[in-house]
Design an enzyme around this catalytic site. Structure first.
Site, short mmCIF file in Angstrom:
data_model
loop_
_atom_site.label_atom_id
_atom_site.label_comp_id
_atom_site.label_asym_id
_atom_site.label_seq_id
_atom_site.Cartn_x
_atom_site.Cartn_y
_atom_site.Cartn_z
N PHE A 93 10.44 72.86 -12.66
CA PHE A 93 10.85 73.57 -11.46
C PHE A 93 9.80 74.62 -11.09
O PHE A 93 9.34 75.38 -11.94
CB PHE A 93 12.20 74.23 -11.73
N ASN A 187 18.55 81.71 -14.83
CA ASN A 187 18.49 81.09 -13.51
C ASN A 187 18.82 79.62 -13.72
O ASN A 187 17.95 78.76 -13.70
CB ASN A 187 17.11 81.25 -12.88
N PRO A 188 20.12 79.32 -13.94
CA PRO A 188 20.50 77.95 -14.26
C PRO A 188 20.49 77.07 -13.03
O PRO A 188 20.50 77.57 -11.89
CB PRO A 188 21.93 78.12 -14.80
#
Length: 293
Positions: A93, A187-188
């Site tokens: 990500f 920050n899942p």
């Protein structure tokens, strides 16, 4: 873009190509791609554009990739986050500027604390854990990542900073630290299953496991992160978690229902959106409350 163009002509043409492709910041991306090849810094690059410096070899190919909405960071191999240059690429990500404010909340909380113990749940590229390790003197930082691909990128970024990085599940990671952590940051993944992102860079290139939070509402992994935080933190420990703007009320209510948390607070990002929620573990939280039961 044609052979024999000057740098200024090539960047101008690239800007037009990227604008036509719908790239959100065409001029900046055109300059960054040129600097990726020349490696002179943006200030020097802009000075060179005032003269007749030729465009670098391979520039048109990189611009074509970006016009195809391949993320800029995948092309350059670098993402900038706070004071870090992170190695990134396919399978991890790309960290967002909005997350920088979440890191700041954790830094503000531990200010003046001696050797704070901090855990980052779902570290991805290592942006949060790396920033905390580099900006908080004496911090003991632990991070967990579930994806082997993302873990490999995180290792490049975090091992040099002394972060304890493990490949594992945020649901049960760091059992040996239960009840001893000062701060848990996460920050899942939190996007609902049916909410496909609009940006091609996100929809086509960010790994799905880093985006979708599980369940129709995307709340499975955020809920799991909160449970792990309650397990890991010492009484009075601090938890802060990033989320979507529309999820702020739900997350605050979820934390309140457990009975384990006090000082539940929603925080705005630089765009004025509800970006994170923090809470303090109650001194008298029972084992069942810590587990969200």
């Amino acid at each position: 873009m044609n052979a024999g163009q000057t740098l200024a002509e090539a960047v101008s043409a690239a800007t037009a190509v990227l604008r036509d492709a719908g790239v959100p910041s065409p001029r900046v991306d055109a300059e960054l791609l040129a600097d990726h090849l020349l490696n002179v810094g943006l200030g020097r690059l802009r000075a060179l554009m005032l003269g007749d410096t030729p465009a670098p070899d391979g520039y048109a190919e990189l611009v074509a990739e970006r016009a195809g909405r391949v993320p800029l960071q995948h092309i350059t191999g670098v993402a900038h986050f706070r004071y870090l240059e992170l190695a990134v690429g396919p399978g991890v990500f790309i960290p967002r500027p909005e997350t920088e404010s979440v890191v700041q909340l954790a830094i503000d909380h531990v200010k003046g604390m001696q050797a704070p113990r901090i855990v980052d749940l779902g570290t991805g590229s290592g942006a949060i854990a790396g920033s905390l390790a580099s900006e908080v003197p004496g911090a003991e930082v632990h991070a967990v990542e579930f994806s082997p691909f993302a873990h490999a990128w995180a290792a490049k970024n975090l091992v040099p900073l002394g972060v304890d990085l493990v490949l594992g599940d945020l649901r049960d990671a760091f059992q040996e630290l239960n009840g001893s952590v000062d701060v848990v940051v996460s920050n899942p993944p939190y996007i609902p299953a049916e909410a496909i992102p609009n940006e091609p860079e996100v929809a086509l290139h960010d790994p799905p496991e880093a985006l979708y939070g599980g369940g129709a509402d995307g709340m499975e992994l955020p809920t799991a992160a909160a449970k792990s935080a309650a397990r890991l933190l010492r009484p009075g420990g601090y938890f802060v978690m990033e989320h979507a703007e529309v999820q702020a009320g739900w997350i605050a209510a979820m934390l309140a229902r457990t009975g384990a948390w006090t000082h539940i607070t929603t925080h705005l990002d630089l765009n004025g959106k509800d970006r994170a929620t923090s809470a303090v573990l109650a001194d008298q939280a029972t084992p069942n409350e810590r587990m969200g039961q």
